[in-house]
Design an enzyme around this catalytic site. Structure first.
Site, PDB file in Angstrom:
ATOM      1  N   ASP A  31       0.856  -1.194   0.000  1.00 54.43           N
ATOM      2  CA  ASP A  31       0.000   0.000   0.000  1.00 54.43           C
ATOM      3  C   ASP A  31       0.891   1.244   0.000  1.00 54.43           C
ATOM      4  O   ASP A  31       1.974   1.234   0.589  1.00 54.43           O
ATOM      5  CB  ASP A  31      -0.888  -0.001   1.266  1.00 54.43           C
ATOM      6  CG  ASP A  31      -2.164   0.813   1.112  1.00 54.43           C
ATOM      7  OD1 ASP A  31      -3.240   0.225   1.203  1.00 54.43           O
ATOM      8  OD2 ASP A  31      -2.062   2.044   0.890  1.00 54.43           O
ATOM      9  N   ASN A  32       0.429   2.305  -0.665  1.00 50.12           N
ATOM     10  CA  ASN A  32       1.205   3.563  -0.626  1.00 50.12           C
ATOM     11  C   ASN A  32       0.658   4.530   0.425  1.00 50.12           C
ATOM     12  O   ASN A  32       1.145   5.655   0.549  1.00 50.12           O
ATOM     13  CB  ASN A  32       1.236   4.248  -2.003  1.00 50.12           C
ATOM     14  CG  ASN A  32      -0.123   4.793  -2.412  1.00 50.12           C
ATOM     15  OD1 ASN A  32      -1.105   4.629  -1.705  1.00 50.12           O
ATOM     16  ND2 ASN A  32      -0.166   5.452  -3.563  1.00 50.12           N
ATOM     17  N   GLY A  36      -5.084   4.655   2.344  1.00 52.69           N
ATOM     18  CA  GLY A  36      -5.002   3.632   3.383  1.00 52.69           C
ATOM     19  C   GLY A  36      -4.292   4.193   4.614  1.00 52.69           C
ATOM     20  O   GLY A  36      -3.636   5.224   4.545  1.00 52.69           O
ATOM     21  N   PHE A  75      -8.425   4.555  -7.132  1.00 55.07           N
ATOM     22  CA  PHE A  75      -9.224   5.735  -6.781  1.00 55.07           C
ATOM     23  C   PHE A  75     -10.671   5.391  -7.083  1.00 55.07           C
ATOM     24  O   PHE A  75     -10.953   4.688  -8.065  1.00 55.07           O
ATOM     25  CB  PHE A  75      -8.769   6.947  -7.594  1.00 55.07           C
ATOM     26  CG  PHE A  75      -7.372   7.414  -7.248  1.00 55.07           C
ATOM     27  CD1 PHE A  75      -6.998   7.631  -5.940  1.00 55.07           C
ATOM     28  CD2 PHE A  75      -6.425   7.636  -8.249  1.00 55.07           C
ATOM     29  CE1 PHE A  75      -5.711   8.056  -5.612  1.00 55.07           C
ATOM     30  CE2 PHE A  75      -5.138   8.062  -7.934  1.00 55.07           C
ATOM     31  CZ  PHE A  75      -4.780   8.281  -6.615  1.00 55.07           C
ATOM     32  N   SER A 116     -16.752  -3.275  -9.751  1.00 56.13           N
ATOM     33  CA  SER A 116     -17.785  -2.410  -9.188  1.00 56.13           C
ATOM     34  C   SER A 116     -19.088  -2.481  -9.970  1.00 56.13           C
ATOM     35  O   SER A 116     -19.080  -2.679 -11.195  1.00 56.13           O
ATOM     36  CB  SER A 116     -17.265  -0.975  -9.221  1.00 56.13           C
ATOM     37  OG  SER A 116     -18.296  -0.070  -8.933  1.00 56.13           O
ATOM     38  N   TYR A 140     -14.639   6.404 -13.830  1.00 53.47           N
ATOM     39  CA  TYR A 140     -14.299   5.391 -12.819  1.00 53.47           C
ATOM     40  C   TYR A 140     -14.844   4.023 -13.226  1.00 53.47           C
ATOM     41  O   TYR A 140     -14.134   3.029 -13.246  1.00 53.47           O
ATOM     42  CB  TYR A 140     -14.864   5.818 -11.456  1.00 53.47           C
ATOM     43  CG  TYR A 140     -14.911   4.694 -10.459  1.00 53.47           C
ATOM     44  CD1 TYR A 140     -13.754   4.216  -9.861  1.00 53.47           C
ATOM     45  CD2 TYR A 140     -16.133   4.080 -10.132  1.00 53.47           C
ATOM     46  CE1 TYR A 140     -13.810   3.160  -8.968  1.00 53.47           C
ATOM     47  CE2 TYR A 140     -16.194   3.033  -9.237  1.00 53.47           C
ATOM     48  CZ  TYR A 140     -15.029   2.575  -8.653  1.00 53.47           C
ATOM     49  OH  TYR A 140     -15.084   1.530  -7.771  1.00 53.47           O
ATOM     50  N   LYS A 144     -12.943   0.264 -14.367  1.00 53.71           N
ATOM     51  CA  LYS A 144     -13.197  -1.074 -13.794  1.00 53.71           C
ATOM     52  C   LYS A 144     -13.580  -2.073 -14.886  1.00 53.71           C
ATOM     53  O   LYS A 144     -13.125  -3.220 -14.892  1.00 53.71           O
ATOM     54  CB  LYS A 144     -14.300  -0.996 -12.734  1.00 53.71           C
ATOM     55  CG  LYS A 144     -13.905  -0.217 -11.491  1.00 53.71           C
ATOM     56  CD  LYS A 144     -12.921  -1.012 -10.641  1.00 53.71           C
ATOM     57  CE  LYS A 144     -12.466  -0.259  -9.415  1.00 53.71           C
ATOM     58  NZ  LYS A 144     -11.473  -0.974  -8.614  1.00 53.71           N
ATOM     59  N   PHE A 168     -21.495  -3.914  -4.917  1.00 51.11           N
ATOM     60  CA  PHE A 168     -22.516  -2.873  -4.889  1.00 51.11           C
ATOM     61  C   PHE A 168     -22.082  -1.907  -3.765  1.00 51.11           C
ATOM     62  O   PHE A 168     -20.901  -1.663  -3.631  1.00 51.11           O
ATOM     63  CB  PHE A 168     -23.914  -3.505  -4.809  1.00 51.11           C
ATOM     64  CG  PHE A 168     -24.351  -3.961  -6.197  1.00 51.11           C
ATOM     65  CD1 PHE A 168     -23.659  -4.968  -6.867  1.00 51.11           C
ATOM     66  CD2 PHE A 168     -25.370  -3.328  -6.864  1.00 51.11           C
ATOM     67  CE1 PHE A 168     -23.994  -5.330  -8.180  1.00 51.11           C
ATOM     68  CE2 PHE A 168     -25.729  -3.686  -8.172  1.00 51.11           C
ATOM     69  CZ  PHE A 168     -25.037  -4.679  -8.829  1.00 51.11           C
ATOM     70  N   GLN A 205     -27.225  16.198   3.270  1.00 54.44           N
ATOM     71  CA  GLN A 205     -27.991  16.665   2.120  1.00 54.44           C
ATOM     72  C   GLN A 205     -28.500  15.427   1.400  1.00 54.44           C
ATOM     73  O   GLN A 205     -27.714  14.572   0.989  1.00 54.44           O
ATOM     74  CB  GLN A 205     -27.092  17.468   1.184  1.00 54.44           C
ATOM     75  CG  GLN A 205     -26.517  18.703   1.864  1.00 54.44           C
ATOM     76  CD  GLN A 205     -25.928  19.677   0.866  1.00 54.44           C
ATOM     77  OE1 GLN A 205     -25.520  19.301  -0.221  1.00 54.44           O
ATOM     78  NE2 GLN A 205     -25.899  20.942   1.242  1.00 54.44           N
ATOM     79  N   ARG A 281     -28.486  14.441  -7.551  1.00 53.50           N
ATOM     80  CA  ARG A 281     -27.080  14.439  -7.975  1.00 53.50           C
ATOM     81  C   ARG A 281     -27.039  13.894  -9.403  1.00 53.50           C
ATOM     82  O   ARG A 281     -27.603  12.820  -9.661  1.00 53.50           O
ATOM     83  CB  ARG A 281     -26.281  13.547  -7.012  1.00 53.50           C
ATOM     84  CG  ARG A 281     -24.803  13.527  -7.266  1.00 53.50           C
ATOM     85  CD  ARG A 281     -24.066  12.801  -6.155  1.00 53.50           C
ATOM     86  NE  ARG A 281     -24.386  11.366  -6.095  1.00 53.50           N
ATOM     87  CZ  ARG A 281     -23.811  10.507  -5.270  1.00 53.50           C
ATOM     88  NH1 ARG A 281     -22.898  10.916  -4.415  1.00 53.50           N
ATOM     89  NH2 ARG A 281     -24.144   9.238  -5.277  1.00 53.50           N
TER      90      ARG A 281
END
Ligand code: UDP
Length: 327
Positions: A31-32, A36, A75, A116, A140, A144, A168, A205, A281
């Site tokens: 991991d960087n 994390g 990301f 995803s 994104y 995937k 999910f 919101q 949104r």
């Protein structure tokens, strides 16, 4: 098995590490620490500080000899992927290719990939099964899907056997309290509700209350992160035994609305949790939930901890431990 968990210090990764350790596997985290945290490292795990954008880091890691790896280093902010796609190209796409090349060069040919539900885009029918058309609506989601396709080629050419797990909505925390790291600046519903309950944010919101759903707010399929983590172990053991790749959707089959999540959070926490309706949104489908029939058949998995109360109480327990932490 000796397993390298790439991205194992993150929210989902640390739960995955815990699940592999509990099942008796030998685990090392790569991991960087960009999102994390060391606090998430489960005692008994090895740690390699490295970045998937640097092939040398990966070469050094895989040279230690692993039977399998899990790849969760990505990301994941949908909105950001539309404003800064370059970041997602370099990390999610190139970074994954770096991992695959290093793993194959060192003969590590079993992997679990965190894919995803974002690969599907707006549902054409519900519940979403594995055959549902993939039309991602964010960059994104595209990364995937593209990786799933690359994996199919590495399977064919290099004999890399993979399990692609399409999550999910991941939520909750390990009920045993082994994972304590909170995501900083979370973008997802439940941690945002928790931050309001803690007094760290003014209000929730609610993005739209005019959807065609039972209470006008969006329905999502929230899956407890410990359920997701367990699926990684089952999936790896399955592909290793059968020497065949697989792709499954991981959902709880239960849709929960934003309002139901909020009301249950008020009940569980005993806090008022101020909330206000705002505009929809952009890009939010009204309803998304999966069938887990294929996951059950293929890897013997179904959600066990993914009811609304357990999702919230396991998360609230962790937030309360941070009560005194400065925000
Ligand atoms: N949501 C909301 N307010 C927030 C964050 C999320 O109303 O501050 C809603 C969002 O519109 C969606 C659901 O909560 O219907 C889950 O959103 P999240 O971003 O957690 O996951 P997504 O479904 O987008 O992957």
């Amino acid at each position: 098995m000796k397993v390298l968990v790439v991205g194992g210090a993150g929210y989902i990764g640390s739960h995955v590490v815990h699940a592999f350790l509990s099942a008796g596997h030998d685990v090392t985290v790569f991991d960087n620490l960009s999102s994390g945290q060391l606090i998430n490292l489960v005692p008994g795990t090895g740690f390699i500080a490295g970045d998937i954008r640097h092939p040398d880091d990966l070469d050094a890691a895989f040279s230690r000899g692993f039977d399998a790896f899990v790849h969760l280093a990505a990301f994941k902010a949908v909105g950001e992927s539309m404003s800064e796609p370059e970041k997602y190209s370099v990390n999610n796409l190139s970074g994954t290719i770096n991992i695959l090349n290093a793993a194959c060069a060192h003969g590590c040919k079993r992997m679990v990939f965190s894919s995803s539900a974002a690969i599907f885009g707006s549902p054409q029918y519900l519940p979403i099964d594995e055959a549902h058309p993939a039309n991602p609506e964010s960059y994104y989601g595209f990364t995937k899907l593209e990786i799933e396709r690359i994996l199919a080629w590495y399977d064919r050419i290099r004999g890399l056997r993979f399990a692609a797990l399409r999550y999910f909505n991941a939520a909750g925390y390990d009920p045993d309290g082994t994972v304590l790291g909170l995501e900083s600046n979370p973008q997802n519903l439940l941690p945002i509700i928790m931050e309001v309950a803690m007094g760290w944010r003014k209000e929730l919101q609610i993005f739209g209350n005019d959807y065609d759903t039972r209470d006008g707010t969006c329905v999502r399929d929230y899956v407890h992160v410990s359920d997701l983590a367990r699926a990684h172990v089952l999936a790896l053991e399955t592909i290793d035994r059968e020497d065949e790749s697989l792709t499954v959707n991981l959902g709880s089959e239960t849709g929960i609305t934003v309002t139901e999540m909020l009301e249950t959070a008020r009940e569980v926490t005993g806090v008022e949790i101020p909330a206000r309706y705002v505009d929809r949104r952009p890009g939010d489908p009204s309803e998304l939930y999966a069938t887990s029939a294929h996951a059950k058949k293929r890897i013997g998995w179904e959600a066990e901890l993914s009811d609304c109360k357990t999702l919230i109480s396991s998360t609230w327990d962790v937030y309360r431990k941070h009560q005194t932490a400065e925000k």
